[in-house]
Enzyme design. Structure first.
Site, PDB file in Angstrom:
ATOM      1  N   ARG A  49       9.899 -12.453  -3.678  1.00 42.76           N
ATOM      2  CA  ARG A  49       9.026 -12.005  -4.686  1.00 42.76           C
ATOM      3  C   ARG A  49       9.484 -11.200  -5.458  1.00 42.76           C
ATOM      4  NH1 ARG A  49       3.142 -11.728  -1.404  1.00 42.76           N
ATOM      5  NH2 ARG A  49       3.301 -13.782  -0.350  1.00 42.76           N
ATOM      6  N   ARG A 102       7.487  -3.116   0.825  1.00 40.77           N
ATOM      7  CA  ARG A 102       7.364  -3.733  -0.483  1.00 40.77           C
ATOM      8  C   ARG A 102       8.900  -4.329  -0.945  1.00 40.77           C
ATOM      9  NH1 ARG A 102       3.157  -4.691  -4.344  1.00 40.77           N
ATOM     10  NH2 ARG A 102       1.889  -2.847  -3.381  1.00 40.77           N
ATOM     11  N   GLU A 113      -1.649  -3.816   4.799  1.00 43.18           N
ATOM     12  CA  GLU A 113      -1.993  -5.264   4.876  1.00 43.18           C
ATOM     13  C   GLU A 113      -0.888  -5.782   5.531  1.00 43.18           C
ATOM     14  OE1 GLU A 113      -2.267  -7.196   0.915  1.00 43.18           O
ATOM     15  OE2 GLU A 113      -1.738  -9.339   1.856  1.00 43.18           O
ATOM     16  N   SER A 131      -2.936 -12.007   5.201  1.00 43.35           N
ATOM     17  CA  SER A 131      -3.922 -12.274   4.009  1.00 43.35           C
ATOM     18  C   SER A 131      -4.579 -13.722   4.533  1.00 43.35           C
ATOM     19  CB  SER A 131      -3.343 -12.184   2.736  1.00 43.35           C
ATOM     20  OG  SER A 131      -4.323 -12.115   1.885  1.00 43.35           O
ATOM     21  N   ARG A 143       6.675  -6.488   8.248  1.00 44.12           N
ATOM     22  CA  ARG A 143       5.614  -5.438   8.491  1.00 44.12           C
ATOM     23  C   ARG A 143       5.044  -5.483   9.729  1.00 44.12           C
ATOM     24  NH1 ARG A 143       1.590  -5.703   3.057  1.00 44.12           N
ATOM     25  NH2 ARG A 143       3.638  -5.139   1.672  1.00 44.12           N
TER      26      ARG A 143
END
Length: 425
Positions: free
Chosen positions: A266, A281, A353, A356, A395
């Site tokens: 990303r 991130r 997070e 999701s 994560r």
RNA sequence: GGAGGAGUGGCCGAGUGGCUUAAGGCGGCGGUCUUGAAAACCGUUGAACGGAAGUUCCGUGGGUUCAAAUCCUACCUCCUCCGCCA
């Protein structure tokens, strides 16, 4: 993408729901006028084509008849030449309008579910449940980048030399833990939760990106391959959901449950300056994804089940977390309802997070032409698609580093992972 | 990267300009026969949009023509061989 007729007949609802997401509604307004124009033009061009088809048959018959009839055909042909030119002109116009309409429809978000709380950003997300408790430490817990750098298992400086900011070099225990976590998640989902494991391509074409909703609106968040119609996948959701693009399944095959490990890429174009420290991130990260294709009748329950499947990863790892229901403003473009699982990070004293889980209803299926034939029925219907992370591996790794750190600076291995660390040679 | 070949309905496959709303077969579905099944036989069976009329769809996009699965063109994909390669 929503159904044309649905938007046409519920234009106010679509406008209102788009506004709830905090998005501009000018595209919805434009839809109404372009759509009306299209219908008008379509009617005209179709009736002209009908005339042409009839005349064409007539000419074919006359051509095989007497000389008299052949002459008749010759007078008919110039007439049809004119009609054909007109059709060509109208078809071109119609094509332009349809292209514009398609752009508009693709840029209108999904309708969020009625049980999604209204809100503007993540501050308005609503806690759905929690599991476990925050661990206590006899010392001040470090952040995962401190743990990692002290143990020399996370090297951000050299990663920056190799690739730039937002990349990580994992070494030794960290790289093995990443691999072990991936295996653990895949084993759990295939052996206990009934998912079939797939390993898809990590590069996909623009048609696939369009079906799942990354294109055309979010091109900036993707890494594109120069001179190719290929993009690095931002999530396994893209290749896995596209497995059945433009196909019709049998109802008996549903639900289809796939799990896939892939790296994810990303560009996160708008994220510079946020979460610059550590593994949170990254431009590249590993993820184990869960994807379901279901009938419309079962998708609501299947989302709950998928959430439970993802949660179990954290439960078995003994990591405290909470689940929040995303509010309308924080919801993804294609989703009607999303649960985020947020794991507790003691080093940073915050929830982050880690998964999701979303129900897209038929939004992606319509874009991608993913259908099924209900038993005993002739007409096919669109499937519902659901997906969620099960979990983001990077994560999860940092959550283990922060939650399992010891006073001496080492990191304990969660019990459920210990078999994966046994010596093999 | 080079050379050749091929893309037609769920599958196989015919179709080189005009009743093609695509032959035939396989598969599916229904029936006859049978205690039941198989075999045989008969019938039926593509998709999308649309309330309907109708329109569209033979890899994709352009073009020629009154008319294109069929002719021209560009592209895509797959196969075979060669080269390169983990």
């Amino acid at each position: 993408m929503l159904e044309l007729r649905f938007i046409r007949e519920n234009i106010d609802l679509v406008r209102e729901k788009t506004a709830h997401r905090g998005l501009a509604t000018d595209k919805v307004d434009e839809f109404a006028s372009v759509d009306a124009k299209r219908l008008e033009l379509l009617q005209e061009v179709e009736s002209l084509k009908n005339q042409r088809n009839k005349a064409s048959k007539e000419i074919a018959q006359l051509k095989q008849g007497s000389d008299e009839e052949k002459k008749q055909a010759d007078t008919l042909i110039p007439e049809m030449r004119k009609a054909s030119e007109r059709i060509k002109g109208l078809d071109k116009e119609l094509g332009d309008i349809q292209e514009r309409l398609q752009e508009l429809v693709l840029s209108i978000p999904n309708i969020c579910s009625d049980d999604v709380p209204k809100g503007t950003d993540d501050e308005d997300n609503v806690e759905f449940k929690t599991w476990g408790e925050k661990p206590t430490f006899s010392f001040t817990p470090k952040t995962h980048w401190e743990v990692g750098e002290d143990l020399d298992i996370l090297d951000f400086e050299r990663a920056a030399k190799l690739s730039g900011a937002r990349f990580a070099l994992l070494k030794g225990f960290a790289s093995k833990l990443e691999r072990v976590l991936t295996n653990f998640m895949l084993d759990l989902h295939t052996e206990r939760h009934g998912y079939e494991e797939v390993l898809p391509p990590f590069l996909v074409n623009s048609a696939s990106m369009t079906a799942t909703g990354q294109l055309p609106k979010f091109a900036d968040d993707l890494f594109a391959i120069k001179d190719w119609d290929l993009y690095l996948i931002p999530t396994a959701e893209v290749p896995v959901t596209n497995i059945f693009r433009d196909e019709t399944l049998d109802e008996d095959q549903l639900p289809i449950k796939y799990t896939a490990y892939t790296p994810c890429f990303r560009s996160e174009a708008g994220s510079y300056g946020r979460d610059t420290k550590g593994l949170i991130r990254q431009h590249q990260f590993d993820k184990v994804e869960l994807v379901k294709f279901t009938t419309p009748e079962t998708s609501t329950q299947e989302l709950e089940d998928l959430l439970a499947d993802a949660e179990e990863v954290l439960q078995l790892l003994g990591l405290h977390y909470r689940v929040v229901t995303l509010c309308s403003g924080d919801l993804g473009f294609s989703s009607t309802k999303t649960y985020d699982i947020e794991v507790w990070l003691p080093g940073q004293e915050t929830y982050r997070e880690i998964s999701s889980c979303s129900n897209f209803l038929d939004f992606q299926a319509r874009r991608g032409g993913i259908r099924y034939r209900p038993n005993g029925q002739k007409k096919s219907k669109l499937v519902h698609t659901i997906n969620g992370s099960g979990l983001a591996v990077g994560r999860t790794l940092l959550a283990v580093l922060e939650n399992y750190q010891q006073e001496d600076g080492t990191v304990a291995i969660p019990e459920v992972l210990q078999p994966y660390f046994e010596k093999r040679f």
